[in-house]
Design an enzyme around this catalytic site. Structure first.
Site, short mmCIF file in Angstrom:
data_model
loop_
_atom_site.label_atom_id
_atom_site.label_comp_id
_atom_site.label_asym_id
_atom_site.label_seq_id
_atom_site.Cartn_x
_atom_site.Cartn_y
_atom_site.Cartn_z
N GLY A 198 -52.57 9.19 56.59
CA GLY A 198 -51.69 9.37 57.75
C GLY A 198 -50.62 10.17 57.50
O GLY A 198 -50.37 11.04 58.42
N LYS A 205 -64.49 12.65 63.81
CA LYS A 205 -64.83 12.85 62.51
C LYS A 205 -64.83 11.50 61.84
O LYS A 205 -63.75 11.04 61.45
CB LYS A 205 -63.86 13.80 61.88
CG LYS A 205 -64.38 14.64 60.56
CD LYS A 205 -64.86 13.79 59.51
CE LYS A 205 -63.74 12.97 58.60
NZ LYS A 205 -64.50 12.05 57.70
N GLY A 251 -56.60 5.13 59.03
CA GLY A 251 -57.18 5.13 57.65
C GLY A 251 -55.78 4.83 56.99
O GLY A 251 -54.94 4.06 57.35
N SER A 252 -56.00 5.28 55.67
CA SER A 252 -54.74 4.84 54.85
C SER A 252 -53.68 5.56 55.00
O SER A 252 -53.53 6.54 55.54
CB SER A 252 -55.35 5.12 53.29
OG SER A 252 -55.31 6.71 53.11
N THR A 253 -52.62 4.97 54.49
CA THR A 253 -51.10 5.36 54.92
C THR A 253 -50.94 6.79 54.11
O THR A 253 -50.35 7.68 54.75
CB THR A 253 -50.06 4.41 54.05
OG1 THR A 253 -50.11 3.23 55.21
CG2 THR A 253 -48.57 4.84 54.14
N GLU A 306 -52.14 -2.37 49.02
CA GLU A 306 -53.21 -2.71 49.81
C GLU A 306 -54.45 -2.82 48.68
O GLU A 306 -54.70 -1.71 48.25
CB GLU A 306 -53.39 -1.77 50.74
CG GLU A 306 -54.39 -2.00 51.61
CD GLU A 306 -54.63 -1.33 53.30
OE1 GLU A 306 -54.39 -0.07 52.81
OE2 GLU A 306 -54.94 -1.64 54.20
N CYS A 327 -57.55 -4.07 57.78
CA CYS A 327 -56.04 -3.51 57.76
C CYS A 327 -55.20 -4.70 57.76
O CYS A 327 -54.03 -4.67 57.17
CB CYS A 327 -55.76 -2.53 58.63
SG CYS A 327 -56.39 -2.96 60.35
N GLU A 330 -52.67 4.67 62.78
CA GLU A 330 -53.03 3.19 62.42
C GLU A 330 -53.48 3.28 60.87
O GLU A 330 -54.46 3.75 60.72
CB GLU A 330 -54.24 2.65 63.42
CG GLU A 330 -54.08 2.69 64.86
CD GLU A 330 -53.06 1.56 65.23
OE1 GLU A 330 -52.72 0.78 64.11
OE2 GLU A 330 -52.99 1.01 66.23
#
Ligand code: NAD
Length: 507
Positions: free
Chosen positions: A256, A198, A251-253, A409, A309, A274
């Site tokens: 995640g 996706k 993707g983003s924390t 970030e 990242c 990641e």
């Protein structure tokens, strides 16, 4: 057409190709070896961030499309057509797949650049060659990564077999759409799994084309499927699916963390993460080469519009060289990252991925100003490029690590310079973050270098260089930057599971 030939294309050529690419881009899902619309017929728009123009309306997957793709992937896995294919045959398909990606580089590159604003030079010189190399590297693992026979008593034969997991769900970001996808599908496929990918909704136009090329290279239908769609709908359905054995997420924390919840709410699937970063890049006063260090500093935070990242967004500089570093960074980066047309091969800085991202990054710059950081240059959007989602490269100095611009970030071309007085202080500042993806440091002193290498809480540490590596590097984070390792042999292994076969022998 080879990458060398593509490097000869000028701006007009790329624009002509872009004109053709947007006439009728493929926007459907790729499921079971075929192009299909969403079951419910839904679509969402994808926009060229350089111009604000709508490129196309992409099929919006829902739980029904994910169910269909996972069923196809599961049937393909169980058939053994791929999962039990002889290793060297599987390798041959993977090598053919890499070759086909290279052959289609022109059309893939133009779609990638239009869809997310990435400079065409980066797609041709970085992303696409690395996609091909990722596929080849993982293909090489197929008959090189073994199980084992352990040392046991003589009346036992103990074999540790390495088997694929089943259906792997991959959820990817938009900053390196094809490359981040390849870091997942290549090891997963090579290890014999089936995949449902996706892609990010901001950059949907290339991933499904890759799945089609896999089938054209001889990959069985159903082994590699792509469902486009919105994260909270299609992504969530994939991560919650009970027939998905692993979710591999980049993707983003924040998202995640949701993946871990989805795994717990469903079938306890493996979760590879990641996630985000706020990488410290340390410059000690005895650094070996100021020119190289400054170049790595601005490249490390302005490349790919800062949408990286591992971007070295916190520049920690030892006090004796602090003023010189800022002066040289300012002088030497001028004219290198000038926002412009991403289809011009001379452009090194395109727009941010969306208008909303531009506004978010400009908002973070405003926060930096109000927190008392000193704006050295940039801080605004280039008016001449309206309505593109551009932000000028920006440097803040005299930043305190507790400021939001040092903690959050930004994911844009914004660097923060933070002074320090000792190695211990640098280490404390560097580690004072929830993230731990990457770090860089520059020094001539091997003792200081190793003290820092050992002390830095991050999955990757570069010494006297930055963002530089080959496929042997395990790429991934400590702390809230995630738990996965991409690229390396460990990545291949993470798409397998071991089975212990303990055989009692008679006599
Ligand atoms: P994001 O987390 O917003 O989205 C990533 C993917 O998750 C997209 O495909 C999105 O559709 C999907 N998603 C969003 N919400 C979801 C949900 N509720 N359920 C399931 N799926 C969902 O991240 P992004 O903005 O696309 O990418 C930028 C982030 O990615 C940054 O934080 C960056 O640091 C990180 N990143 C990390 C690495 C790494 O290797 N560590 C590499 C590239 C990017």
């Amino acid at each position: 057409m080879s990458f060398t030939e593509l490097r000869q294309h000028d701006r007009d050529r790329w624009h002509a190709l872009a004109g053709r690419a947007v006439e009728k881009p493929e926007t459907r899902h790729f499921i079971d070896g075929d192009w299909v619309d969403s079951v419910d017929g839904g679509r969402f728009e994808t926009v060229n961030p350089a111009t604000g123009e709508v490129i196309a309306a992409v099929s919006a997957g829902t739980v029904k499309d994910i169910d269909r793709a996972v069923a196809s992937a599961m049937a393909a896995f169980q058939s053994g057509a791929w999962s039990k294919m002889a290793p060297r045959r599987r390798m041959k398909v993977m090598y053919g797949f890499a070759d086909l990606v290279a052959e289609h580089a022109e059309e893939l590159a133009v779609l990638e650049s239009l869809d997310m604003g990435k400079p065409i030079r980066d797609v041709i010189n970085v992303d696409l060659p690395l996609v091909c190399e990722t596929i080849r590297f993982m293909a090489e693992c197929i008959d090189k990564v073994d199980g084992s026979v352990t040392n046991t008593a003589s009346d036992v034969l103990h074999m540790v077999l390495r088997e694929p997991l089943g259906v792997v769900g991959a959820i990817t970001p938009w900053n390196f759409p094809m490359l981040m996808a390849a870091w997942k599908f290549a090891p997963a496929l090579a290890a014999g799994n089936s995949v449902v990918l996706k892609p990010a909704e901001q950059s949907s136009l290339t991933s499904a084309r890759l799945a089609e090329l896999f089938v054209r290279a001889g990959g069985p239908a159903g082994v590699f499927n792509v469902v486009n769609g919105i994260g909270e709908v299609a992504g969530q359905a994939l991560a919650l699916h009970n027939d998905v054995a692993k979710i591999s997420f980049t993707g983003s924390t924040a998202v995640g963390k949701l993946m871990l919840q989805y795994a717990g709410q469903s079938n306890m699937k493996h979760v590879g993460l990641e996630c985000g970063g706020k990488s410290p890049h340390l410059f000690l006063s005895d650094l070996p080469d100021m020119s190289a260090a400054v170049k790595a500093a601005y490249g490390g935070v302005f490349d790919n519009m800062g949408e990286v990242c591992a971007a070295g967004s916190r520049l920690l500089v030892e006090r004796p060289i602090y003023d010189e570093f800022i002066e040289r960074f300012t002088a030497e980066s001028q004219g290198v990252y000038v926002p412009g047309d991403p289809l011009d091969p001379g452009t090194k800085m395109g727009p941010l991925v969306t208008k909303a991202d531009q506004q978010r990054v400009l908002g973070m710059i405003e926060t930096g100003r109000s927190e008392g950081a000193r704006l050295v240059f940039g801080g605004d959007a280039p008016e001449a490029l309206e309505p593109g989602a551009y932000v000028n490269p920006t440097l803040f100095a005299d930043v305190d690590n507790r400021m939001c611009i040092a903690q959050q970030e930004i994911f844009g071309p914004v660097a923060s310079v933070i002074p320090f007085d000792s190695v211990d202080e640098a280490l404390a500042i560097a580690n004072d973050t929830i993230y731990g993806l990457a770090a860089g440091l520059w020094t001539r002193d091997i003792d200081k270098a190793f003290k820092l290498v050992r002390g830095l809480q991050s999955g990757v540490v570069w010494v006297n260089t930055f963002d530089n590596a080959d496929f042997t590097q395990p790429f991934g984070g400590y702390k809230q930057s995630g738990n996965a390792r991409d690229k390396c042999i460990d990545s291949y292994k993470s798409y397998t599971q071991t089975k212990s076969a303990w055989v009692k022998l008679s006599g």
